[in-house]
Design an enzyme around this catalytic site. Structure first.
Site, PDB file in Angstrom:
ATOM      1  N   CYS A   1       4.682   0.705   6.931  1.00 49.22           N
ATOM      2  CA  CYS A   1       4.629  -0.380   5.949  1.00 49.22           C
ATOM      3  C   CYS A   1       5.682  -1.400   6.379  1.00 49.22           C
ATOM      4  CB  CYS A   1       4.954   0.212   4.568  1.00 49.22           C
ATOM      5  SG  CYS A   1       4.789  -0.922   3.193  1.00 49.22           S
TER       6      CYS A   1
ATOM      7  N   HIS B   1      15.209   0.692   5.371  1.00 50.20           N
ATOM      8  CA  HIS B   1      15.465   0.090   6.690  1.00 50.20           C
ATOM      9  C   HIS B   1      15.312   1.110   7.824  1.00 50.20           C
ATOM     10  CE1 HIS B   1      16.459  -3.348   4.341  1.00 50.20           C
ATOM     11  NE2 HIS B   1      17.431  -2.693   3.728  1.00 50.20           N
TER      12      HIS B   1
ATOM     13  N   LYS C   1       8.013  -3.723  -8.010  1.00 54.23           N
ATOM     14  CA  LYS C   1       8.173  -3.562  -9.470  1.00 54.23           C
ATOM     15  C   LYS C   1       8.199  -4.893 -10.209  1.00 54.23           C
ATOM     16  CE  LYS C   1      12.152  -1.500  -8.367  1.00 54.23           C
ATOM     17  NZ  LYS C   1      12.285  -1.995  -6.962  1.00 54.23           N
TER      18      LYS C   1
ATOM     19  N   THR D   1       2.193   4.640  -4.437  1.00 46.37           N
ATOM     20  CA  THR D   1       3.188   4.560  -5.521  1.00 46.37           C
ATOM     21  C   THR D   1       4.345   3.626  -5.134  1.00 46.37           C
ATOM     22  OG1 THR D   1       4.155   6.599  -4.631  1.00 46.37           O
ATOM     23  CG2 THR D   1       2.755   6.834  -6.581  1.00 46.37           C
ATOM     24  N   ARG D   2       4.946   2.984  -6.146  1.00 43.42           N
ATOM     25  CA  ARG D   2       6.141   2.149  -5.971  1.00 43.42           C
ATOM     26  C   ARG D   2       7.074   2.410  -7.147  1.00 43.42           C
ATOM     27  NH1 ARG D   2       4.566   1.450  -1.515  1.00 43.42           N
ATOM     28  NH2 ARG D   2       4.332  -0.478  -0.363  1.00 43.42           N
TER      29      ARG D   2
ATOM     30  N   HIS E   1       0.857  -1.198   0.000  1.00 45.04           N
ATOM     31  CA  HIS E   1       0.000   0.000   0.000  1.00 45.04           C
ATOM     32  C   HIS E   1       0.895   1.251   0.000  1.00 45.04           C
ATOM     33  CE1 HIS E   1       1.139  -0.976   4.082  1.00 45.04           C
ATOM     34  NE2 HIS E   1       1.049   0.315   4.372  1.00 45.04           N
TER      35      HIS E   1
ATOM     36  N   LYS F   1       6.976  12.649  -1.745  1.00 46.48           N
ATOM     37  CA  LYS F   1       6.937  11.381  -1.004  1.00 46.48           C
ATOM     38  C   LYS F   1       8.319  10.738  -0.983  1.00 46.48           C
ATOM     39  CE  LYS F   1       5.338   6.645  -1.239  1.00 46.48           C
ATOM     40  NZ  LYS F   1       4.708   5.591  -2.035  1.00 46.48           N
TER      41      LYS F   1
HETATM   42  C1  LIG Z   1       7.538   1.615   2.651  1.00 44.85           C
HETATM   43  C2  LIG Z   1       7.799   0.684   1.499  1.00 44.85           C
HETATM   44  C3  LIG Z   1       8.234   1.196   0.287  1.00 44.85           C
HETATM   45  C4  LIG Z   1       8.516   0.349  -0.780  1.00 44.85           C
HETATM   46  N1  LIG Z   1       8.907   0.894  -1.965  1.00 44.85           N
HETATM   47  C5  LIG Z   1       9.115   0.092  -3.035  1.00 44.85           C
HETATM   48  C6  LIG Z   1       9.381   0.650  -4.304  1.00 44.85           C
HETATM   49  O1  LIG Z   1       9.397   1.874  -4.456  1.00 44.85           O
HETATM   50  N2  LIG Z   1       9.576  -0.196  -5.346  1.00 44.85           N
HETATM   51  C7  LIG Z   1       9.515  -1.553  -5.206  1.00 44.85           C
HETATM   52  O2  LIG Z   1       9.725  -2.259  -6.195  1.00 44.85           O
HETATM   53  N3  LIG Z   1       9.233  -2.115  -4.012  1.00 44.85           N
HETATM   54  C8  LIG Z   1       9.021  -1.337  -2.926  1.00 44.85           C
HETATM   55  N4  LIG Z   1       8.692  -1.865  -1.716  1.00 44.85           N
HETATM   56  C9  LIG Z   1       8.657  -3.327  -1.583  1.00 44.85           C
HETATM   57  C10 LIG Z   1       7.380  -3.929  -2.114  1.00 44.85           C
HETATM   58  O3  LIG Z   1       6.283  -3.112  -1.806  1.00 44.85           O
HETATM   59  C11 LIG Z   1       7.219  -5.333  -1.553  1.00 44.85           C
HETATM   60  O4  LIG Z   1       8.379  -6.085  -1.900  1.00 44.85           O
HETATM   61  C12 LIG Z   1       5.999  -6.031  -2.113  1.00 44.85           C
HETATM   62  O5  LIG Z   1       4.854  -5.235  -1.922  1.00 44.85           O
HETATM   63  C13 LIG Z   1       5.813  -7.373  -1.433  1.00 44.85           C
HETATM   64  O6  LIG Z   1       4.613  -7.962  -1.889  1.00 44.85           O
HETATM   65  P1  LIG Z   1       4.083  -9.304  -1.207  1.00 44.85           P
HETATM   66  O7  LIG Z   1       2.981  -9.803  -2.059  1.00 44.85           O
HETATM   67  O8  LIG Z   1       5.248 -10.210  -0.912  1.00 44.85           O
HETATM   68  O9  LIG Z   1       3.522  -8.845   0.240  1.00 44.85           O
HETATM   69  P2  LIG Z   1       2.096  -8.228   0.603  1.00 44.85           P
HETATM   70  O10 LIG Z   1       1.662  -7.270  -0.422  1.00 44.85           O
HETATM   71  O11 LIG Z   1       2.157  -7.798   2.025  1.00 44.85           O
HETATM   72  O12 LIG Z   1       1.107  -9.468   0.464  1.00 44.85           O
HETATM   73  C14 LIG Z   1       1.073 -10.529   1.366  1.00 44.85           C
HETATM   74  C15 LIG Z   1      -0.388 -10.866   1.581  1.00 44.85           C
HETATM   75  O13 LIG Z   1      -0.531 -12.103   2.248  1.00 44.85           O
HETATM   76  C16 LIG Z   1      -1.621 -11.991   3.122  1.00 44.85           C
HETATM   77  N5  LIG Z   1      -1.523 -13.046   4.129  1.00 44.85           N
HETATM   78  C17 LIG Z   1      -0.523 -13.209   5.022  1.00 44.85           C
HETATM   79  N6  LIG Z   1      -0.763 -14.285   5.798  1.00 44.85           N
HETATM   80  C18 LIG Z   1      -1.939 -14.816   5.379  1.00 44.85           C
HETATM   81  C19 LIG Z   1      -2.703 -15.923   5.791  1.00 44.85           C
HETATM   82  N7  LIG Z   1      -2.334 -16.718   6.820  1.00 44.85           N
HETATM   83  N8  LIG Z   1      -3.871 -16.204   5.159  1.00 44.85           N
HETATM   84  C20 LIG Z   1      -4.281 -15.417   4.119  1.00 44.85           C
HETATM   85  N9  LIG Z   1      -3.581 -14.335   3.699  1.00 44.85           N
HETATM   86  C21 LIG Z   1      -2.416 -14.043   4.301  1.00 44.85           C
HETATM   87  C22 LIG Z   1      -1.456 -10.599   3.687  1.00 44.85           C
HETATM   88  O14 LIG Z   1      -2.639 -10.130   4.321  1.00 44.85           O
HETATM   89  C23 LIG Z   1      -1.074  -9.820   2.455  1.00 44.85           C
HETATM   90  O15 LIG Z   1      -2.209  -9.288   1.781  1.00 44.85           O
HETATM   91  C24 LIG Z   1       8.380  -1.054  -0.632  1.00 44.85           C
HETATM   92  C25 LIG Z   1       7.913  -1.579   0.581  1.00 44.85           C
HETATM   93  C26 LIG Z   1       7.600  -0.719   1.634  1.00 44.85           C
HETATM   94  C27 LIG Z   1       7.095  -1.305   2.920  1.00 44.85           C
END
Ligand SMILES: Cc1cc2nc3c(=O)[nH]c(=O)nc-3n(C[C@H](O)[C@H](O)[C@H](O)COP(=O)(O)OP(=O)(O)OC[C@H]3O[C@@H](n4cnc5c(N)ncnc54)[C@H](O)[C@@H]3O)c2cc1C
Length: 378
Positions: free
Chosen positions: A311, A267, A344, A48-49, A45, A262
């Protein structure tokens, strides 16, 4: 008991993309999400990313990035919606530093268009930037940003259109796998499938205890500050950045949707956390850490605070992703440990995870992301 070809656990960035790729191949798929379809408790969330090609983290990502751009553009046309904005990207830092040198290496190895500027030249071209003159800045014209909430929804919508089932507010409480079948339990029942793809973001190690020290959640904070010169921070006037300075490594964006500059610090305050108990409320110390950076390097963007958000990163020991089969169960695959730079790649990770679930191997080279690289260290 319904039987699916595959279940995708977690519908954030990676899970929504995986669900789409599996569904469009004609597989019978179920997506399970513990929260709402879009929520603020995980990692995807914040409006933007950044997406960028001159990948300072390692040149091996560039091939995946090229495919990622293609798949984002395809998703845009399927959704009929703009999901990716090109702004150019700046990767800046001291000569010999990881960000500048890494971006230069990736650009040279992969023949990417780029220019090298000093801090004064960067300021003349993009006046919002006020970096020291001696800083080395790599400008790459293909960088930009994605709209993560809209991208997740677009992937889910397309998956639904191909027959996927989606159940939100239904947490997976346990799973078992054997003999080519998996069974997943939730408070509402249990589901059987041939494959399970775990995309649980910061909760990865709660579902796969073997990842305990390999996918560690970390609290982050983002700031949106009101610029005193909004024209220097608007879309078209301000490229996204990765910046290494004496205070640490930072990233930032032009104003978009919220009238604020933004940015965040990689870390942040180095707080390893449990995603079920983390403090999601930004504190004064979080705000001051970010405001002091803006005052020094982006003074025209350092006005009143408009928004702060927490986040979660999920860090691996080497900060590279985990894309692999479960170490003991070939029916189960995992996408985890995106270490703050994964968004990304969601579009291509969806393709990789669909390949692993369907074919047992990926069309892209993912050896770099295998779990066995950690075996020696454990
Ligand atoms: C502040 C911040 C800035 C960032 N900026 C960038 C950027 O500019 N560019 C970039 O490329 N990346 C960026 N990132 C990294 C990127 O956003 C993450 O690597 C990516 O969103 C990870 O996606 P995900 O699907 O692994 O995790 P998530 O999107 O968190 O999805 C995991 C999902 O699993 C669900 N879940 C967990 N356990 C269970 C369960 N037991 N049962 C059912 N559902 C479950 C959760 O509710 C969640 O919806 C940033 C991250 C942060 C925090």
């Amino acid at each position: 008991m319904p039987a699916y070809d595959a279940i995708v656990l977690g519908l954030g960035g990676m899970g929504s993309a995986t669900l789409f790729h599996l569904a469009r191949r004609g597989l019978r798929v179920l997506g399970l999400e513990r929260f709402d379809l879009v929520h603020e408790y995980g990692s995807s969330h914040g409006l933007t990313r950044i997406i960028r090609l001159a990948y300072w983290e390692h040149p091996t990502y560039v091939a995946l990035l090229r495919r990622s751009y293609e798949l984002w553009r395809e998703l845009e046309s399927l959704a009929g919606e703009r999901l990716l904005h090109i702004t150019g990207s700046v990767d800046a830092g001291p000569e010999g530093g990881a960000i500048f040198e890494g971006a230069l290496r990736s650009s040279e190895l992969h023949g990417l268009a780029h220019e090298v500027l000093d801090g004064d030249e960067l300021h003349r071209r993009f006046p919002g930037y006020r970096l020291p003159r001696q800083i080395r800045c790599l400008y790459q014209p293909d960088g930009g940003f994605l709209l993560p909430e809209r991208c997740d929804v677009a992937h889910i919508e397309q998956a639904l259109a191909h027959g996927a089932e989606v159940r939100c507010r239904e947490p997976v409480t346990g799973w078992e796998a054997s003999g080519g079948r998996v069974r997943v339990r939730t408070p509402r029942g249990s589901y059987e499938a041939g494959r399970l793809v775990i995309c649980a973001g910061p909760w990865a190690s709660k579902l796969i205890p073997e990842l305990d020290r390999l996918a560690v959640p970390e609290r982050q904070v983002l700031a949106w500050l009101q610029p005193s010169r909004p024209e220097h921070f608007r879309l078209g006037a301000f490229p996204v950045f990765n910046l290494e300075v004496e205070e640490g490594r930072y990233y930032g964006f032009p104003s978009f949707l919220i009238p604020g500059f933004k940015f965040g610090k990689y870390h942040h305050r180095q707080e390893a956390v449990d995603p079920d108990t983390v403090n999601r409320e930004p504190e004064p110390a979080d705000e001051e850490l970010l405001r002091s950076f803006a005052r020094r390097y982006f003074p025209d963007g350092a006005g009143a605070t408009l928004m702060l958000k927490t986040c979660l990163f999920t860090n691996t020991p080497d900060r590279h992703f985990i894309l692999d089969h479960h170490p003991a169960h070939p029916e189960v695959t995992v996408a985890a440990g995106f270490s703050g730079h994964g968004y990304k790649f969601c579009s291509v990770v969806g393709e990789v995870m669909a390949d692993l679930a369907q074919e047992g191997r990926a069309r892209h080279d993912i050896e770099f992301f295998r779990l066995r690289r950690f075996a020696a260290a454990q």
